[in-house]
Design an enzyme around this catalytic site. Structure first.
Site, PDB file in Angstrom:
ATOM      1  N   ASN A  69       1.411   6.538  -8.351  1.00 17.17           N
ATOM      2  CA  ASN A  69       2.479   5.845  -9.081  1.00 17.17           C
ATOM      3  C   ASN A  69       1.921   5.156 -10.319  1.00 17.17           C
ATOM      4  OD1 ASN A  69       3.050   2.700  -9.187  1.00 17.17           O
ATOM      5  ND2 ASN A  69       1.802   3.090  -7.354  1.00 17.17           N
ATOM      6  N   CYS A 139      -4.918  -5.581 -13.005  1.00 18.61           N
ATOM      7  CA  CYS A 139      -4.283  -5.265 -14.284  1.00 18.61           C
ATOM      8  C   CYS A 139      -5.171  -5.707 -15.443  1.00 18.61           C
ATOM      9  CB  CYS A 139      -2.891  -5.867 -14.358  1.00 18.61           C
ATOM     10  SG  CYS A 139      -2.801  -7.502 -13.733  1.00 18.61           S
ATOM     11  N   ILE A 200      -6.266  -2.809   0.403  1.00 18.97           N
ATOM     12  CA  ILE A 200      -6.726  -2.406  -0.907  1.00 18.97           C
ATOM     13  C   ILE A 200      -5.524  -2.207  -1.849  1.00 18.97           C
ATOM     14  CG2 ILE A 200      -8.805  -1.262  -0.079  1.00 18.97           C
ATOM     15  CD1 ILE A 200      -7.343   1.439  -0.335  1.00 18.97           C
TER      16      ILE A 200
HETATM   17  C1  LIG Z   1       5.250   2.096  -6.019  1.00 13.61           C
HETATM   18  C2  LIG Z   1       4.179   1.078  -5.789  1.00 13.61           C
HETATM   19  C3  LIG Z   1       4.222  -0.127  -6.464  1.00 13.61           C
HETATM   20  C4  LIG Z   1       3.224  -1.106  -6.271  1.00 13.61           C
HETATM   21  N1  LIG Z   1       3.298  -2.299  -6.920  1.00 13.61           N
HETATM   22  C5  LIG Z   1       2.362  -3.260  -6.692  1.00 13.61           C
HETATM   23  C6  LIG Z   1       2.458  -4.541  -7.311  1.00 13.61           C
HETATM   24  O1  LIG Z   1       3.410  -4.846  -8.048  1.00 13.61           O
HETATM   25  N2  LIG Z   1       1.455  -5.444  -7.073  1.00 13.61           N
HETATM   26  C7  LIG Z   1       0.397  -5.163  -6.250  1.00 13.61           C
HETATM   27  O2  LIG Z   1      -0.482  -6.008  -6.059  1.00 13.61           O
HETATM   28  N3  LIG Z   1       0.313  -3.965  -5.612  1.00 13.61           N
HETATM   29  C8  LIG Z   1       1.261  -3.011  -5.816  1.00 13.61           C
HETATM   30  N4  LIG Z   1       1.181  -1.809  -5.169  1.00 13.61           N
HETATM   31  C9  LIG Z   1       0.050  -1.549  -4.233  1.00 13.61           C
HETATM   32  C10 LIG Z   1       0.481  -1.734  -2.764  1.00 13.61           C
HETATM   33  O3  LIG Z   1       0.913  -3.050  -2.531  1.00 13.61           O
HETATM   34  C11 LIG Z   1      -0.669  -1.383  -1.801  1.00 13.61           C
HETATM   35  O4  LIG Z   1      -1.753  -2.253  -2.053  1.00 13.61           O
HETATM   36  C12 LIG Z   1      -1.174   0.049  -1.964  1.00 13.61           C
HETATM   37  O5  LIG Z   1      -0.107   0.933  -2.221  1.00 13.61           O
HETATM   38  C13 LIG Z   1      -1.940   0.538  -0.716  1.00 13.61           C
HETATM   39  O6  LIG Z   1      -1.112   0.509   0.429  1.00 13.61           O
HETATM   40  P1  LIG Z   1      -0.277   1.794   0.946  1.00 13.61           P
HETATM   41  O7  LIG Z   1      -1.213   2.967   0.925  1.00 13.61           O
HETATM   42  O8  LIG Z   1       0.198   1.439   2.310  1.00 13.61           O
HETATM   43  O9  LIG Z   1       0.860   1.977  -0.023  1.00 13.61           O
HETATM   44  C14 LIG Z   1       2.164  -0.823  -5.362  1.00 13.61           C
HETATM   45  C15 LIG Z   1       2.135   0.395  -4.678  1.00 13.61           C
HETATM   46  C16 LIG Z   1       3.122   1.340  -4.880  1.00 13.61           C
HETATM   47  C17 LIG Z   1       3.063   2.638  -4.101  1.00 13.61           C
END
Ligand SMILES: Cc1cc2nc3c(=O)[nH]c(=O)nc-3n(C[C@H](O)[C@H](O)[C@H](O)COP(=O)(O)O)c2cc1C
Length: 312
Positions: A69, A139, A200
């Protein structure tokens, strides 16, 4: 009776299962669709001082075992979030757990300003559900060369210290896995005054449409999440647990209770479900049930007892 309660650096969680930032809106979007009573916390989509438009489309692309993403942190801005979304979440979501407010910015000052706004809101009746602040340090540091804050331990320490002095809320720092050695980053968080770590964040990634010879994402690059990142998360939790006593909220490819248990045994105190919610919004509740069932079968009295219990 199994004790599923977790204290994450001052954040009281009734369940070890939260939902991750960016995958659960501002907490309000899933109201009515999800049983919030099994959630220990809801992490809101990242906010900064003012509204942010995010990246050009397309913003996501499914890949084997995951998702890439590049939403680009689109968001309402702190003011609207705190005045509209937080009160809505607090008053209308049934059984709402504490809200973790995920913060980002382009400079250390911006982070501190947002943290101060979140802190002030948390002391009002309408903001009482705000339970913690989480810093997204993945970021770019616009003011100082454009490298991510979380890629330089000295900058990270200054950022954490600035946010620390702006809020008395439990302060969680969210680390990225794409560093050669996590220990200097863990130390930076400790020295800056963090109460807990989360990990992570997504892993930098890219997908190319070979017919067009163009990147699939409007932003060219993005972040990888989902099942395929899970072993990376387990390793990073393991490394961090060996380096620090700070509580850890772990995320990265949690789709089942087994995924969550791996992270907990490696050293996490609690877990968060992210990308899996997109395919099944009840994933977090099912993960909760599976952890409780495991603890019962293994005669373990509390989830805290299991944390970091890896046999070596
Ligand atoms: C669509 C999307 C948007 C995300 N937006 C943020 C965000 O705004 N801030 C943040 O710290 N992490 C963001 N993340 C990261 C997730 O919180 C998470 O750390 C990461 O996706 C790993 O977990 P997962 O594999 O279960 O998705 C985002 C992830 C996805 C997929």
């Amino acid at each position: 009776m199994i004790d599923m309660h977790v204290n994450l650096g001052g954040l009281e969680m009734r369940s070890p299962v939260a939902v991750a930032s960016g995958t659960f809106g501002y907490g309000t979007e899933y109201s009515g669709a999800v049983d919030f009573s099994k959630l220990g916390a809801v992490t809101a989509k990242g906010i900064r001082v003012s509204p942010w438009p995010g990246n050009p489309m397309p913003r996501h692309c499914e890949v084997p075992g995951g998702l890439v993403n590049a939403i680009g942190l689109q968001g309402a801005g702190a003011k609207q979030f705190l005045e509209m979304s937080v009160p809505w979440y607090s008053s209308r979501v049934k059984n709402a757990p504490p809200l973790i407010v995920n913060i980002w910015g382009g400079s250390i000052e911006e982070y501190a300003e947002t943290a101060a706004m979140v802190d002030a809101a948390s002391k009002t009746e309408k903001g009482a559900k705000i339970g913690a602040a989480e810093l997204n340090v993945s970021c770019p540091n616009v003011k100082e060369g454009g490298h991510a804050f979380g890629q330089d331990p000295a900058v990270l320490e200054r950022l954490v210290a600035a946010a620390r002095s702006a809020t008395s809320l439990p302060l969680i720092v969210k680390l990225a896995p794409n560093v050669p050695d996590v220990v200097p980053y863990v130390r930076a968080c400790e020295n800056g005054g963090a109460d807990a770590l989360s990990m992570i964040n997504t892993i930098p990634a890219m997908v190319i449409d070979v017919e067009k010879r163009r990147s699939v994402l409007g932003n060219t690059t993005g972040g990888l999440s989902g099942r395929c990142v899970h072993p990376v998360a387990v390793k990073m939790v393991y490394d961090c647990r060996r380096a620090t006593g700070l509580p850890i909220l772990a995320m990265g490819g949690v789709y089942t209770a087994t995924d969550a248990l791996e992270l907990i045994i490696a050293g996490a105190n609690a877990v968060a479900v992210g990308t899996a919610t997109f395919t099944d919004p009840s994933t977090a509740a099912k993960v909760y049930d599976g952890i409780a069932d495991y603890l019962g079968r293994h005669s373990i009295a509390s989830v805290a007892e299991l944390s970091g219990s890896l046999e070596t």
